[in-house]
Design a protein around this motif. Structure first.
Motif, PDB file in Angstrom:
ATOM      1  N   THR A 219      -0.802  -0.709  -8.415  1.00  0.00           N
ATOM      2  CA  THR A 219      -2.088  -0.012  -8.385  1.00  0.00           C
ATOM      3  C   THR A 219      -2.172   0.790  -7.098  1.00  0.00           C
ATOM      4  N   THR A 220      -2.367   2.090  -7.226  1.00  0.00           N
ATOM      5  CA  THR A 220      -2.499   2.936  -6.040  1.00  0.00           C
ATOM      6  C   THR A 220      -3.886   2.747  -5.460  1.00  0.00           C
TER       7      THR A 220
ATOM      8  N   GLU B  55       0.813  -1.219   0.000  1.00  0.00           N
ATOM      9  CA  GLU B  55       0.000   0.000   0.000  1.00  0.00           C
ATOM     10  C   GLU B  55       0.845   1.267   0.000  1.00  0.00           C
ATOM     11  N   GLN B  56       2.113   1.135   0.397  1.00  0.00           N
ATOM     12  CA  GLN B  56       3.005   2.295   0.406  1.00  0.00           C
ATOM     13  C   GLN B  56       3.812   2.395  -0.882  1.00  0.00           C
ATOM     14  N   ARG B  57       3.410   1.613  -1.900  1.00  0.00           N
ATOM     15  CA  ARG B  57       4.076   1.599  -3.211  1.00  0.00           C
ATOM     16  C   ARG B  57       5.531   1.133  -3.076  1.00  0.00           C
TER      17      ARG B  57
ATOM     18  N   SER C  45       9.464   3.641  -0.870  1.00  0.00           N
ATOM     19  CA  SER C  45       8.215   3.980  -1.562  1.00  0.00           C
ATOM     20  C   SER C  45       8.548   4.630  -2.905  1.00  0.00           C
TER      21      SER C  45
ATOM     22  N   ASP D 150       1.035   4.005 -12.064  1.00  0.00           N
ATOM     23  CA  ASP D 150       0.376   2.701 -11.981  1.00  0.00           C
ATOM     24  C   ASP D 150       0.506   1.958 -13.303  1.00  0.00           C
TER      25      ASP D 150
ATOM     26  N   PRO E  51       5.069   8.260  -7.485  1.00  0.00           N
ATOM     27  CA  PRO E  51       4.064   7.993  -8.520  1.00  0.00           C
ATOM     28  C   PRO E  51       4.301   8.746  -9.822  1.00  0.00           C
TER      29      PRO E  51
ATOM     30  N   ILE F 210      -2.353  11.509  -8.314  1.00  0.00           N
ATOM     31  CA  ILE F 210      -1.752  10.581  -7.359  1.00  0.00           C
ATOM     32  C   ILE F 210      -0.788  11.387  -6.517  1.00  0.00           C
TER      33      ILE F 210
ATOM     34  N   LYS G 215       2.820  13.419   0.501  1.00  0.00           N
ATOM     35  CA  LYS G 215       2.359  12.503   1.547  1.00  0.00           C
ATOM     36  C   LYS G 215       3.194  12.668   2.817  1.00  0.00           C
TER      37      LYS G 215
ATOM     38  N   SER H  63      -5.294   4.951   0.158  1.00  0.00           N
ATOM     39  CA  SER H  63      -4.014   5.606   0.431  1.00  0.00           C
ATOM     40  C   SER H  63      -3.958   6.995  -0.194  1.00  0.00           C
ATOM     41  N   ALA H  64      -5.028   7.375  -0.891  1.00  0.00           N
ATOM     42  CA  ALA H  64      -5.048   8.683  -1.541  1.00  0.00           C
ATOM     43  C   ALA H  64      -6.203   9.533  -1.018  1.00  0.00           C
TER      44      ALA H  64
END
Length: 342
Positions: free
Chosen positions: A161-162, A50-52, A121, A129, A124, A221, A227, A166-167
């Motif tokens: 996939t984001t 989830e944190q890429r 991380s 994605d 983006p 994103i 973030k 998380s956004a």
């Protein structure tokens, strides 16, 4: 006899050479077999969290004596293809061209059944994605760098996939805090001042939160930088809230005691009247405090003009003063609660 002696000497020298060379040749052969080679690493799993962050679990049967690399790219040319070289494995396209989006270095590590690599991380903007291709590369244990070989895993496909969760913008503005009723004491004055400064700090923080919210809406994103900034503000706002709760508790204690009844040069100093908040309970207590001010002023004025020889009159005024003081002690908590509580 001479010829025979030469022949014997030749045989002797030959035997000596064979004996002396034998162990050396044997050591070289065993050294060549000592290091592991020909077992390319195998990717067990490759996913984005989830944190890429890229997480790769892999096996390396030839060990990580000399470390290795992890490669990532999103060019379809890197899609898995039948491995032709089953001994060392084939380079994926970007690895062969040395133009992969990113490459991480694997550290030297002791033997283990499997290994896990976790990246930082991924931004983006640079890593949108989509479909990505991963390859793990290790080295065989050839002790000579000039002949040491790469060993490459088969290419794994992984989807980035984001997640919507998380956004999401999760910063709420801080609430301004009302000032406590002033009882005229120094501690109450100090705490009221702290709350006033805290309200100014809150106003500044809320302006920054609005800026962050606007910036968040502009980015499809949110970037790692944004973030991180939001996370920093969230932690800071939590600390400010805790600090203000402490101020609130201390202010209620300092301002909760009924004000002292004092006079200066024989003139009565009125009880502080809290501002109205429009509620009937507050209006009622304000009326009562105004009444106490008027009555106390009368008592103080009478005491100032009454001769000390008039013992009965002085006693009456003191009794009345004590009654009004007791009434103030009972009324003040209502003022703190009903007019402008913090």
């Amino acid at each position: 006899m001479v010829a025979m002696a030469r022949k014997c000497r030749t045989i002797f020298i030959t035997l000596v050479l064979i004996i002396s060379m034998g162990p050396s040749m044997s050591v070289s052969a065993s050294a060549a077999e000592a290091y592991r080679s020909g077992h390319p690493p195998q990717i067990i799993s490759a996913v984005f969290d989830e944190q890429r962050r890229l997480k790769v679990q892999y096996k390396a049967d030839d060990g990580l004596t000399y470390g290795g690399k992890v490669y990532l790219d999103n060019n379809p040319l890197n899609a898995p293809a039948p491995i032709k070289d089953t001994y060392y494995g084939d380079f994926m396209h970007c690895n062969k061209k040395s133009n992969c989006l990113i490459r991480w270095t694997l550290p030297v590590a002791p033997d283990a059944e499997s290994y896990t690599f976790i990246s930082e991380s991924l931004d983006p903007v640079r890593f949108p994605d989509g479909t990505y291709y991963v390859q793990v590369e290790t080295y065989n244990e050839d002790p000579y760098p000039s002949t040491r070989m790469w060993e490459n895993s088969a290419v794994s496909v992984v989807q980035l996939t984001t997640l919507t969760s998380s956004a999401s913008f999760n910063l709420e503005k801080l609430a301004s805090m009302k000032l406590p009723v002033d009882n005229g004491s120094v501690p109450c004055l100090i705490l009221r001042s702290r709350i006033t400064l805290g309200n100014r700090l809150v106003a500044g923080i809320n302006m920054e939160v609005e800026k962050l919210k606007t910036e968040f809406k502009k980015e499809k994103i949110p970037s790692i930088k944004l973030k991180a900034k939001i996370a920093w503000y969230s932690e800071w706002m939590s600390e400010v809230s805790d600090m203000r709760e402490t101020d609130k508790t201390n202010a209620n204690l300092a301002c909760g005691t009924a004000p002292s009844l004092v006079a200066f040069d024989g003139t009565f100093i009125p009880i502080p009247i809290p501002p109205s908040n429009g509620k009937s309970a507050c209006t009622k207590i304000r009326t009562n405090l105004n009444y106490l001010n008027q009555e106390l002023k009368k008592v103080v004025n009478n005491i100032s003009v009454t001769s000390r020889g008039q013992a009965v009159r002085i006693k009456q005024l003191e009794v009345r003063f004590n009654q009004l003081s007791a009434s103030l002690g009972k009324s003040w908590p209502s003022a703190l609660k009903d007019c402008n509580p913090i």
